[in-house]
Scaffold this motif. Structure first.
Motif, PDB file in Angstrom:
ATOM      1  N   LEU A  39     -18.487 -58.012 -39.636  1.00 12.99           N
ATOM      2  CA  LEU A  39     -17.700 -56.899 -39.104  1.00 12.99           C
ATOM      3  C   LEU A  39     -17.732 -55.726 -40.084  1.00 12.99           C
TER       4      LEU A  39
ATOM      5  N   SER B 298     -21.230 -54.211 -40.030  1.00  6.81           N
ATOM      6  CA  SER B 298     -21.440 -53.467 -38.796  1.00  6.81           C
ATOM      7  C   SER B 298     -20.793 -52.082 -38.892  1.00  6.81           C
TER       8      SER B 298
ATOM      9  N   PRO C  37     -16.996 -61.825 -30.273  1.00 10.24           N
ATOM     10  CA  PRO C  37     -17.874 -61.402 -31.373  1.00 10.24           C
ATOM     11  C   PRO C  37     -18.806 -60.247 -31.004  1.00 10.24           C
ATOM     12  N   VAL C  38     -19.440 -60.327 -29.858  1.00 11.28           N
ATOM     13  CA  VAL C  38     -20.374 -59.262 -29.465  1.00 11.28           C
ATOM     14  C   VAL C  38     -19.630 -57.928 -29.339  1.00 11.28           C
TER      15      VAL C  38
ATOM     16  N   GLN D 139     -16.746 -57.052 -30.655  1.00 10.66           N
ATOM     17  CA  GLN D 139     -16.188 -56.605 -31.932  1.00 10.66           C
ATOM     18  C   GLN D 139     -17.257 -56.033 -32.858  1.00 10.66           C
ATOM     19  N   LEU D 140     -18.416 -56.631 -32.856  1.00 13.07           N
ATOM     20  CA  LEU D 140     -19.477 -56.106 -33.717  1.00 13.07           C
ATOM     21  C   LEU D 140     -19.880 -54.708 -33.259  1.00 13.07           C
ATOM     22  N   GLN D 141     -19.942 -54.498 -31.969  1.00 15.07           N
ATOM     23  CA  GLN D 141     -20.287 -53.163 -31.471  1.00 15.07           C
ATOM     24  C   GLN D 141     -19.149 -52.181 -31.748  1.00 15.07           C
TER      25      GLN D 141
END
Lengths: 693, 693
Positions: free
Chosen positions: A281, A284, B277-278, B280-282
């Motif tokens: 995180l 990113s 997760p996907v 949040q990473l974006q």
């Protein structure tokens, strides 16, 4: 890209059972335990001691996180472009962007030293397990860690003495199952000979990274120097400019950085549920900052190119790791592997009594890891967030503190045997970009405040009444640590000079030091110590049950892997084992990162489009292997490994030979490009056994 | 902040057992099933139908994602500052930054309409479960989804007819266990009366968000208008400017947006391992971009303030959700709850036969979710990445396509009953910031290419030979959809106008539409359909086993929660239930986000520092509840709920009354500030029962 910030990971599928003996083509084997018999049986090739000695003697570790090989008698070293990009960036300036344009030398006089880079050739491996074991006997927690580290430093000192041409390093293999002294011949003056344009080396950029088909000239050349002259290297690999054959045996000799194949399930769960998500995180968010930063001006784009490339590579690697661990079937396989080993131990009462319950001890340490991890990460492990100035400051502060103690009592990175490389890294001149420094430092301070909270004493001590943005700006602006002379003054002046310094970055590092050391101590006592102590016994259990037919987790030390040239089939789709230069032109769109470098656009008509550009093999590699020579049965070099395919992204935890692949840039394509795109006929001549000029 | 982009989450601990009857103070109860007997028993307060009708009649839903309440007879509405910040930002310009300076009105003439905002007061609830069930009987997959959506749209149409003052909405409660028709009196002209400075409303910023002690005047006032005049609202809550008493009962009447407390373990695992997760990473990467963007210039900072605040709030919410689900003990409690319900069903053969195996069916749908999720998210659910121009384009394209069909056959968002709000949202004038649009669109295109790969047909169709950066720049620059007149022309011109348009954003939306609809169809057939169909039967099982002593998951419809004013104790530390205005001055450092707004710095001497600023209660709320009135036993308003404490961050999945808290800004502090900091005596007079002027 498989340099050492990268590990490798499988988003999709891996067998992942390393407790048991290695599967076909699996393994990153040490040179003193290479499974020659297995290779002979599988491939009919005889890898004898002479072969091993020859390839080992030409295999070169780069301290900046890569592998490479000597490919001419005049110290010429083959590696990847992404292994020299930091050097290329350091040699560039707002006036001359070698990253974009490529770095080409017509003569030796134009070759330029890479800051902070040291090359190392492994000359000897000695077992020192007994003396390390003796030092740690009966110890636990932080005492265990300190005694072990001191014994390792002592063995290093004994191994190399004061010989400045050598480096000695004790490596913990099999997670404490063995301790081996690795002795290296080192070269502290490594010069850049060639690197292609960014658009050529990284064609396809992040979108194509870890994918195949690929079209990258991810190749760079360095040269070893000593006393201002190229080093004579009679021991080198022969360069052969021919296409690899499907099915032909290949060996990769290099330094895989780190794998976690032997971790217990409890440790993997901590990675999955805490460590990787927190790091990803933050990574990113920093990626977003750097992308936006790059869009602000051509100069920002120039200075952020190398850092962003590295960051996106790490991000992708850990994305793969996270989703491998999030895969229930994958974790189930890991659980089954652990259960098998434990049941075999239990079936042997004497062994069981000797081993005890290391799995339980490690599981217990996970609670402590959960308590300390975020603090440990923010204040110690990832402190400074990538700021070069901060790293200088912390190393200067810590070195001054630690050098006042006897070597054996220091933090391991400051033991006598580690100081020469540290000094080189600290004092070599490198450009410092204040705008980038601001991004890193601000990001780190913001995240530290976010994760530890505003009211945390360490955060209050760091920030005082300043904001992260304001503090970062003030400190970056006023610090003079970008000047190598000032760094030398502080390095030589020791604690007195440090304490007298009014450099605000030094003061920041001093302020951080007490809470950072405190959490490091908690980590060592409650997590690292108990874990390492237990892991030694798991290693012993593994040896007892499976013999020496297992290989150790990667440790950024020299390993040899074997395999063959082969494509793969996944969900009914078969991917051929190679691409050609012609494919590059077909894939180009004109828009970054699918735009051709001007030289390549111009050279199109001259090139043989059928030449094999990139190819894949079944070799088991990981980050740190980048730049490794891929050699054939005769020990000749066919290419440089530079990546894995997408399926190999779970490689940190396991290997699946049916779909995991190493991606290689061929010597054939390199020869074609050096001659016809770059007109570097002197270099081609040297590669083919002549002298450069 | 608990607006509807937020859900709530517990990083630390939640009991999480909603399959079973609600614990003390737990529950977001519908007004037609409020547990009055339980409240009488616990708190000695009689919540009768008259009380319920009175509070319901003053509770206002804001379509922009918040709750609020009528607090004067002249249509004055109390909500949070963070619920009006988008409006404040829309009313600002490079010349006048109301976000920074606050929006203050001395007279009604200065009150200004908030673009896209509609206020709704619930007037009636009717059960339409039978007619929806009849429509879906015997159907599965996408047929099931379509039949259900059509039946819901039909019931809405029947409920409100063509009355433009009403809005009808059928709500699926208990995940299909009940369908209720909610009828609202709607107000499409909502004007901004007051919002404090950003530094005052969001003092402590992201670092203090979801923390307590807090010091936020997170309060804003709106006014309902009709035909250009304030609406008379005899039904309103009484404003009392007194400190809440420890232990006194409190009710929160508002619209919690969404909870996932009734999801099966298989669904939670998919959220944990894939969806969160996907996303949040974006989100994290976009956050980095916006942070860097903000640092580029004061104007960039100005335009990014509202979006960044919202994004950081969502990020924190999902961070909490992720780590709640990553907690093995939490998931174990969820597993136990599910096992209990299943064993009770199994013990009743007739029920078991009727219910079948909905858990198994949902588990099976997770494989399809894993297959389609990333594609569904990138091309449909999160398409455009937040670009306002893209959203306009997609709604215009889809509306033109859908309005050509009978209402019952359309995508649900385009049914006749949904069109008036859509039209308002589309056609209200709002500023469009091209620089921000570029960030959003570029980010979305980059991530779509990254996740679906360069060679995906939809990606190829979207990008052609352009880069994400280049395409975004071209499209944002040339689109004229920022002009409300152009949007009206395309809205009224239907498909002919759309197809004739040379607006590149319209063309992008048209290009995306076929693959987006294709993946939506796969999602509906293989994921949503089977899941919803199975969830209805789980709801039936829950009713059969636990009776009506359960409350439905939140659905952004009106709910009433009960609780009391109370601090909490965690790991031996006790947090008092309130803060004072004096505490604000103690916490201020002078550096953002801990800097006082100038008015507050100047007013310090005038203020009574002992006045209660923020306080906490045990009420069970979640995102969407932001702005909800917190009322006492007499139905008087004591404050506006604006946040939860850090422990409540797992609230999406469960409630733990020992540590989960609602954070409220007090009417007492508001009165003090309006009078002494802002000099808005007219507003104070109106709140105290007089006329404004």
């Amino acid at each position: 890209m498989r340099f050492v910030t990268a590990a490798c990971v499988a988003a999709l599928a891996t067998s992942g059972l390393v407790a048991a003996p290695a599967l076909a083509d699996e393994g990153m084997w040490t040179y003193d335990n290479f499974p020659s018999a297995k290779v002979r049986e599988a491939y009919g090739v005889n890898v004898d001691q002479a072969w091993l000695d020859r390839v080992r003697g030409a295999s070169v570790r780069l301290t900046t996180g890569c592998s490479s090989s000597v490919v001419s008698p005049q110290g010429l070293v083959l590696t990847n472009a992404h292994c020299v990009i930091e050097c290329v960036q350091d040699l560039s300036s707002p006036q001359k962007d070698y990253v974009k344009d490529g770095f080409l030398t017509a003569t030796r006089e134009e070759e330029r030293t890479c800051p902070g880079m040291q090359a190392e050739i492994l000359t000897q491996i000695t077992d020192v397990t007994d003396q390390v074991r003796a030092a740690t006997a009966g110890k636990a927690g932080q005492d265990f860690v300190r005694a072990r580290d001191a014994a390792m430093a002592q063995a290093e000192k004994a191994g190399c003495g004061d010989d400045k041409a050598l480096r000695c390093q004790v490596v913990s293999l099999y997670r404490g199952g063995q301790f081996k002294l690795y002795k290296y011949r080192k070269y502290a003056d490594v010069r850049l000979v060639f690197s292609p344009e960014y658009a050529t080396a990284f064609f396809g950029g992040d979108p194509d990274n870890f994918n195949f088909p690929r079209f990258n000239l991810d190749m760079g050349f360095l040269r070893l120097y000593e006393n201002g002259r190229p080093v004579a290297t009679p021991q080198h690999l022969t360069w052969v400019s021919r296409a690899p054959k499907e099915g032909e045996v290949t060996f990769v000799s290099g330094n895989p950085g780190s794998t976690d194949r032997m971790l217990t399930v409890a440790q993997l769960e901590t990675q999955r549920d805490l460590m990787i998500p927190v790091a990803q995180l933050q990574r990113s968010e920093l990626r977003g900052r750097l992308l936006q930063f790059s869009s602000e001006s051509p100069e920002h784009k120039r200075i952020a190119t190398d850092p962003l490339t590295g960051l996106e590579n790490s991000y992708k690697v850990f994305f793969g790791r996270q989703f491998a661990l999030n895969d229930a079937a994958f974790m189930q396989a890991k659980r089954a592997g652990e259960a098998e080993l434990r049941s075999k131990v239990a079936a042997n009462p004497q062994l069981a009594a000797e081993i005890g319950d290391p799995w339980g001890e490690i599981a217990k340490a996970q609670a402590a890891a959960a308590t300390h991890f975020v603090r440990y990460r923010q204040l110690e492990q990832a402190a400074g967030g990538g700021s070069l100035l901060f790293n200088y400051a912390r190393d200067l502060v810590r070195a001054a503190q630690e050098r006042a103690k006897p070597s054996a009592e220091r933090l391991p990175s400051y033991a006598d045997t580690r100081l020469p490389l540290l000094e080189k890294t600290l004092l070599d001149a490198r450009p410092v970009d204040p705008a980038l420094e601001q991004v890193y430092l601000e990001h780190w301070l913001l995240k530290t405040r976010e994760y530890l909270t505003v009211d945390d004493p360490a955060v209050k001590m760091l920030l005082g009444r300043e904001s992260p943005e304001g503090l970062a700006a003030r400190v970056v602006k006023a610090s003079t640590l970008g000047d190598p002379g000032e760094r030398r003054r502080l390095w030589e002046g020791g604690m007195a000079a440090i304490q007298a310094s009014d450099d605000p970055m030094i003061q920041l590092a001093l302020r951080l030091d007490p809470p950072a050391r405190a959490v490091r101590q908690s980590w060592d006592s409650e997590v690292a110590g108990p874990t390492d102590r237990a892991a030694e016994r798991i290693a012993r259990a593994r040896f007892a049950v499976y013999g020496d037919q297992v290989y150790p987790d990667a440790t950024f030390t020299l390993r040899l892997s074997y395999g063959k040239v082969a494509g793969w089939t996944y969900r009914g789709q078969t991917i051929p084992h190679f691409t050609t230069i012609g494919g590059l032109y077909e894939r180009a769109t004109g828009a970054e990162p699918f735009a051709l470098a001007p030289r390549w656009a111009q050279a199109e008509a001259k090139l043989d489009k059928s030449v094999v550009y990139n190819f894949v093999t079944t070799n088991d590699i990981i980050g740190g292997n980048s730049g490794s020579p891929v050699v054939n049965a005769r020990g000749e070099v066919l290419g440089a490994a530079f990546d894995g395919n997408i399926h190999s992204l779970g490689g940190a935890y396991g290997y699946d030979g049916t779909i995991n692949r190493t991606v290689v840039v061929s010597t054939a394509a390199a020869t074609e490009a050096l001659a016809k795109v770059y007109g570097l006929n002197g270099l081609v001549r040297e590669l083919n056994g002549g002298r450069r000029r």
